[in-house]
Motif scaffolding. Structure first.
Motif, PDB file in Angstrom:
ATOM      1  N   HIS A 132     -19.355  54.970  28.138  1.00 49.18           N
ATOM      2  CA  HIS A 132     -18.469  54.241  29.041  1.00 49.18           C
ATOM      3  C   HIS A 132     -19.182  52.973  29.490  1.00 49.18           C
ATOM      4  O   HIS A 132     -19.849  52.936  30.527  1.00 49.18           O
ATOM      5  N   THR A 133     -19.061  51.975  28.674  1.00 52.41           N
ATOM      6  CA  THR A 133     -19.630  50.652  28.956  1.00 52.41           C
ATOM      7  C   THR A 133     -19.047  49.708  27.913  1.00 52.41           C
ATOM      8  O   THR A 133     -18.161  50.093  27.141  1.00 52.41           O
ATOM      9  N   SER A 134     -19.512  48.477  27.863  1.00 53.43           N
ATOM     10  CA  SER A 134     -18.962  47.501  26.929  1.00 53.43           C
ATOM     11  C   SER A 134     -19.067  47.989  25.490  1.00 53.43           C
ATOM     12  O   SER A 134     -20.141  48.374  25.015  1.00 53.43           O
ATOM     13  N   ALA A 135     -17.929  47.985  24.764  1.00 50.50           N
ATOM     14  CA  ALA A 135     -17.924  48.452  23.375  1.00 50.50           C
ATOM     15  C   ALA A 135     -18.743  47.555  22.481  1.00 50.50           C
ATOM     16  O   ALA A 135     -19.157  47.975  21.387  1.00 50.50           O
ATOM     17  N   ALA A 136     -19.016  46.331  22.910  1.00 47.77           N
ATOM     18  CA  ALA A 136     -19.799  45.419  22.086  1.00 47.77           C
ATOM     19  C   ALA A 136     -21.238  45.892  21.899  1.00 47.77           C
ATOM     20  O   ALA A 136     -21.948  45.420  21.010  1.00 47.77           O
ATOM     21  N   ARG A 137     -21.689  46.816  22.702  1.00 48.91           N
ATOM     22  CA  ARG A 137     -23.062  47.326  22.585  1.00 48.91           C
ATOM     23  C   ARG A 137     -23.242  48.221  21.356  1.00 48.91           C
ATOM     24  O   ARG A 137     -24.367  48.476  20.947  1.00 48.91           O
ATOM     25  N   TYR A 138     -22.147  48.720  20.777  1.00 46.70           N
ATOM     26  CA  TYR A 138     -22.250  49.773  19.775  1.00 46.70           C
ATOM     27  C   TYR A 138     -21.691  49.296  18.440  1.00 46.70           C
ATOM     28  O   TYR A 138     -20.560  48.786  18.357  1.00 46.70           O
ATOM     29  N   THR A 139     -22.496  49.454  17.414  1.00 55.43           N
ATOM     30  CA  THR A 139     -22.112  49.040  16.066  1.00 55.43           C
ATOM     31  C   THR A 139     -22.591  50.084  15.069  1.00 55.43           C
ATOM     32  O   THR A 139     -23.538  50.838  15.349  1.00 55.43           O
ATOM     33  N   GLU A 140     -21.947  50.120  13.915  1.00 58.72           N
ATOM     34  CA  GLU A 140     -22.406  51.008  12.856  1.00 58.72           C
ATOM     35  C   GLU A 140     -23.800  50.594  12.400  1.00 58.72           C
ATOM     36  O   GLU A 140     -24.165  49.421  12.434  1.00 58.72           O
ATOM     37  N   ARG A 141     -24.603  51.563  12.014  1.00 58.17           N
ATOM     38  CA  ARG A 141     -25.997  51.429  11.589  1.00 58.17           C
ATOM     39  C   ARG A 141     -26.958  51.225  12.748  1.00 58.17           C
ATOM     40  O   ARG A 141     -28.155  51.034  12.542  1.00 58.17           O
ATOM     41  N   MET A 142     -26.464  51.264  13.989  1.00 55.93           N
ATOM     42  CA  MET A 142     -27.391  51.128  15.119  1.00 55.93           C
ATOM     43  C   MET A 142     -28.146  52.434  15.316  1.00 55.93           C
ATOM     44  O   MET A 142     -27.694  53.522  14.928  1.00 55.93           O
ATOM     45  N   ASP A 143     -29.338  52.349  15.941  1.00 57.50           N
ATOM     46  CA  ASP A 143     -30.131  53.539  16.245  1.00 57.50           C
ATOM     47  C   ASP A 143     -29.477  54.334  17.371  1.00 57.50           C
ATOM     48  O   ASP A 143     -28.738  53.779  18.200  1.00 57.50           O
ATOM     49  N   VAL A 144     -29.765  55.613  17.409  1.00 58.54           N
ATOM     50  CA  VAL A 144     -29.203  56.469  18.446  1.00 58.54           C
ATOM     51  C   VAL A 144     -29.641  55.976  19.818  1.00 58.54           C
ATOM     52  O   VAL A 144     -30.793  55.561  20.012  1.00 58.54           O
ATOM     53  N   SER A 145     -28.717  55.973  20.771  1.00 53.36           N
ATOM     54  CA  SER A 145     -28.991  55.427  22.099  1.00 53.36           C
ATOM     55  C   SER A 145     -28.328  56.285  23.165  1.00 53.36           C
ATOM     56  O   SER A 145     -27.245  56.843  22.952  1.00 53.36           O
ATOM     57  N   ALA A 146     -28.985  56.355  24.330  1.00 53.44           N
ATOM     58  CA  ALA A 146     -28.417  57.055  25.484  1.00 53.44           C
ATOM     59  C   ALA A 146     -27.876  56.081  26.516  1.00 53.44           C
ATOM     60  O   ALA A 146     -27.413  56.504  27.579  1.00 53.44           O
ATOM     61  N   LEU A 147     -27.878  54.783  26.224  1.00 55.79           N
ATOM     62  CA  LEU A 147     -27.407  53.779  27.166  1.00 55.79           C
ATOM     63  C   LEU A 147     -25.899  53.884  27.336  1.00 55.79           C
ATOM     64  O   LEU A 147     -25.141  53.764  26.378  1.00 55.79           O
ATOM     65  N   GLY A 148     -25.434  54.122  28.554  1.00 47.17           N
ATOM     66  CA  GLY A 148     -24.013  54.238  28.833  1.00 47.17           C
ATOM     67  C   GLY A 148     -23.411  55.568  28.442  1.00 47.17           C
ATOM     68  O   GLY A 148     -22.190  55.741  28.507  1.00 47.17           O
ATOM     69  N   LEU A 149     -24.241  56.540  28.068  1.00 49.50           N
ATOM     70  CA  LEU A 149     -23.741  57.831  27.597  1.00 49.50           C
ATOM     71  C   LEU A 149     -23.166  58.648  28.752  1.00 49.50           C
ATOM     72  O   LEU A 149     -23.769  58.759  29.811  1.00 49.50           O
ATOM     73  N   VAL A 150     -21.986  59.217  28.539  1.00 47.34           N
ATOM     74  CA  VAL A 150     -21.388  60.115  29.537  1.00 47.34           C
ATOM     75  C   VAL A 150     -21.238  61.532  29.020  1.00 47.34           C
ATOM     76  O   VAL A 150     -21.110  62.479  29.797  1.00 47.34           O
ATOM     77  N   ASP A 151     -21.239  61.718  27.708  1.00 46.67           N
ATOM     78  CA  ASP A 151     -21.162  63.070  27.140  1.00 46.67           C
ATOM     79  C   ASP A 151     -21.593  62.992  25.681  1.00 46.67           C
ATOM     80  O   ASP A 151     -21.514  61.929  25.043  1.00 46.67           O
ATOM     81  N   ALA A 152     -22.063  64.114  25.133  1.00 50.07           N
ATOM     82  CA  ALA A 152     -22.510  64.152  23.739  1.00 50.07           C
ATOM     83  C   ALA A 152     -22.533  65.584  23.246  1.00 50.07           C
ATOM     84  O   ALA A 152     -22.704  66.525  24.026  1.00 50.07           O
TER      85      ALA A 152
END
Length: 759
Positions: A132-152
């Motif tokens: 739940h944050t700006s969708a521009a932060r996330y792209t295919e081939r990006m490394d796994v990230s916990a930034l803005g994570l609300v559930d997984a």
């Protein structure tokens, strides 16, 4: 308060046996835990039979209503490289009127809001994260990230593994979930379900896209009845307690306890007056009361009305607290250790509670929710309106584990000596307290010989998993049931030896530690044969300090026997084990413990380190009614520097004819501690005693107040008197003096030498 106890007549068919009881009162209701609604990942189906054409990911908004998904992004991660392989911006989307939102294959029914090509959702080891944050932060081939994570959700299959990095990043403290494709006939999915209170977990169930998940409480063994429903009435005589069917449990008794007095209000046998009712009246001065309902093995005569709370552990228990009126800490910790009472608040009318949490452990009020009454039928549980407690940072242990005792692998059962010369029935059974399928990656078992205090076999369990109930069995290749890891016959030595369990992900524990390894030690059992009490002193000192090796006594039972964990989940605690019939891959068959004797107190304590006098002896004296059987009591010594238990010694024998029982290096010590090794362990404890000077001779601490149990003021230092009446101050030689301290008056004068004199 009227209290109606009624046993309903048994019904034919698979319906559970029911006990009914009214706790009738006014103005009480459950105060369910609520928080702000949130969006969660509620179900995943990543692996379909044959072609993957019905994959889906289900989101759910805990408000149960339509909600906008603007600002949310769904990211799919590949465990091979830990990078994103698909990113979905949910802007402009919303849940349906019931709170559900589906992403899935074109062939899915109901039709998903976002369609995916077949075979898009990978089978594992993989993960899906909700941000739940700006969708521009996330792209295919990006490394796994916990930034803005609300559930997984991190998941894998039985064959793969390898999701550790994803789990550490996205669900710290929570291992990857295993989607077991063999769990059900046909298809299955990973469904989120409430475990207990505000903790969530996952389980395998039949797919339910766009519908409430199939969160059914786990099946219980035939020997353990659990409470499944409660009705607390609002002035009506219509309450009940419903139990699961447990035909192998033996006689059961339902006990109601008063939270103010910790005493029995009512106790009724399960088989008493079937089809009829027994009406009783209990006076309660306040509607804001507290109490408990507990199920014990035994009969009502074992728990008479007015008797104090039993220290025998119940099979299941429900403890509740009224507004401003909590039950005692003793009641809570005895019946539901590590858990909180169910909190009630004011409301007119009665209400119903159903077991809805899927936690595998009993004695937890947190698994109950307010729900429709369904006596004799499966519970109808609502979808809980709570957000998961899981993405706020790492935890020391997985949240699905009970918070009491140990939270890692334990040695659960040990059979080292089987009848006959073949020794082809030996085994070691491990258990994980989650009661679920868990990876054994990095776990080692070491078999030690007391002959040289070195491991004669080191066994890596990496690549293996526990069963769906948390068990893992290794043993002889002819053992039935078949062990997951087979050993040649006669591999496990008969003793004096030891079995130790380690977490050592970098290799065998002995490769990096000298002597007997203790780093990474999870659990250990030191055991012996008859006549070999002192044969494993070094192993005991390192692995189970302060405890005697266990005896797998072949004379206790006809045929074969095993050492079974029966009394607790704490590691390297040998007092938790009993000699019992072998039960590999099944719940241990533990003997019913005798009731703890009453009226036994610690009367005198002395240590060999308190003075430098040559005659200073070390002993502990108990006092009680003559001939009292001490079975059921455990002598425990705590060490402040070690912050734990130094000794846990189950007592045997009985109080002598003079009312004394001695443990230690004095003449006539009790049966509980006759061996030199016991004396060595117990009396190397060093305590600080400053009440007497060392020149005065031997010293002990003596109880000099008969009635103040657990009070430091009851003790006085004196000369040792084992097996005799304590030397206590006598009132015959005391004087009563009244005096008052105040500021000096003008009439006081100082004498030469600094002394004062006056009128």
């Amino acid at each position: 308060m009227q209290l109606l106890v009624c046993f309903l007549q048994e019904q034919s068919g698979p319906k559970p046996r029911i006990m009914a009881i009214t706790l009738a009162y006014l103005l009480l209701v459950v105060a369910a835990v609520r928080g702000d609604p949130c969006l969660i990942i509620s179900e995943i189906n990543a692996d379909n039979p044959r072609l993957d054409t019905t994959e889906f990911v289900e989101l759910y908004h805990t408000s149960g209503q339509r909600a906008s998904l603007d600002g949310y992004t769904l990211v799919f991660y590949n465990g091979n490289g830990n990078v994103a392989y698909k990113v979905l911006d949910l802007k402009g989307q919303s849940t349906d009127d019931r709170g559900f939102f589906l992403v899935g294959s074109l062939d899915m029914l109901p039709r998903p809001s976002i369609l995916l090509p077949p075979n898009t959702v990978q089978n594992g080891p993989d993960a899906i994260g909700l941000y739940h944050t700006s969708a521009a932060r996330y792209t295919e081939r990006m490394d796994v990230s916990a930034l803005g994570l609300v559930d997984a959700v991190v998941y894998m299959t039985r064959r793969t593994g390898g999701a550790e990095f994803l789990a550490e990043t996205l669900t710290p403290g929570e291992p990857a979930f295993v989607e077991d494709e063999t769990a059900l006939e046909g298809d299955e999915s990973i469904e989120r379900c409430l475990l207990s209170e505000d903790r969530w977990g996952f389980q395998v169930a039949s797919p339910s896209p766009g519908q409430r998940n199939n969160c059914t409480p786990p099946a219980t063994p035939a020997t353990i009845p659990v409470i499944t429903e409660l009705k607390l009435g609002g002035g009506q005589v219509d309450g009940f307690v419903e139990l699961t069917e447990a035909p192998a449990a033996g006689p059961l008794v339902l006990v109601v306890l008063d939270g103010k007095t910790d005493r029995v209000s009512v106790s009724v046998d399960r088989s008493y007056m079937k089809g009829q009712c027994l009406l009783m009246f209990v006076n309660v001065h306040s509607f804001a009361f507290s109490g408990a309902v507990a199920i014990y093995s035994g009969r009502a005569s074992d728990f008479p009305t007015g008797s104090p709370l039993s220290q025998i552990q119940p099979l299941d228990a429900f403890v509740f607290a009224g507004p401003g009126n909590k039950p005692s800490a003793n009641l809570t910790e005895t019946l539901i250790p590590g858990r909180e009472p169910y909190q009630l608040s004011l409301r007119e009318g009665g209400f119903y509670l159903s077991r809805c949490g899927v936690a595998t452990w009993a004695r937890d009020p947190g698994v109950f929710w307010e729900a429709q009454q369904t006596p004799g039928q499966p519970n109808q549980c609502p979808w809980p309106k709570i957000c998961p407690h899981m993405i706020s940072g790492g935890t020391d242990s997985p949240p699905h584990l009970p918070p009491w005792g140990n939270s890692d692998f334990l040695i659960n059962e040990l059979n080292t000596d089987t009848p006959g010369v073949a020794e082809d029935g030996e085994y070691i059974e491990l258990w994980h307290p989650s009661g679920q399928r868990v990876s054994l990656q990095g776990i080692w078992i070491l078999l030690f010989s007391a002959h040289n205090n070195k491991p004669y076999r080191e066994i890596s369990l990496s690549g293996h998993f526990t069963t769906s109930k948390g068990y893992f069995l290794l043993g002889s290749d002819r053992l039935v049931p078949a062990p997951s890891l087979r050993l040649p016959p006669n591999t496990i030595q008969n003793g004096p030896d030891a079995v130790a369990l380690y977490r050592s992900p970098l290799g065998p524990p002995s490769a990096t530690q000298r002597g007997i390894p203790t780093k990474g030690l999870l659990d250990a059992v030191v055991y012996r044969q008859r006549g070999s009490d002192r044969g494993a002193q070094e192993l005991s000192k390192a692995l189970t300090p302060g405890q005697l090796p266990l005896l797998e006594d072949p004379e206790v039972l006809p045929g074969d026997e095993a050492l079974s964990r029966c009394r607790g989940l704490y590691p390297y605690d040998l007092s938790a084990f009993s000699v019992a019939p072998p039960t590999p891959l099944r719940e241990n068959s533990c003997p019913r413990p005798p009731p703890a004797p009453e009226g036994v107190v610690i009367s005198e304590v002395a240590s060999g380190h308190w003075t430098n006098h040559s005659q200073q002896r070390a002993f502990l004296e108990l006092h009680g009614k003559p001939r009292t059987d001490l079975r059921g009591l455990v002598l425990t010594v705590y060490d402040q520097e070690r912050s734990g238990t130094l000794i846990a010694l189950p007592l045997t024998g009985s109080i002598d004819q003079d009312g004394f029982y001695i443990v230690g290096n004095v003449t006539g010590a009790g049966e509980g501690c006759r061996t030199p090794s016991c004396v060595f362990y117990f009396f190397t404890v060093t305590l600080c005693l400053t009440c007497r000077s060392v020149e005065d001779g031997p010293v002990s601490l003596s109880r000099c107040s008969c009635c103040k149990v657990r009070s430091p003021s009851s003790w006085t230092s004196s000369s040792p008197t084992p097996r005799s009446t304590n030397l206590c101050p006598s009132s015959d030689f005391s004087s009563h003096i009244d005096f008052c301290l105040g500021p000096p008056s003008n009439e006081w004068q100082e004498r030469p030498g600094g002394e004062l004199h006056g009128l």
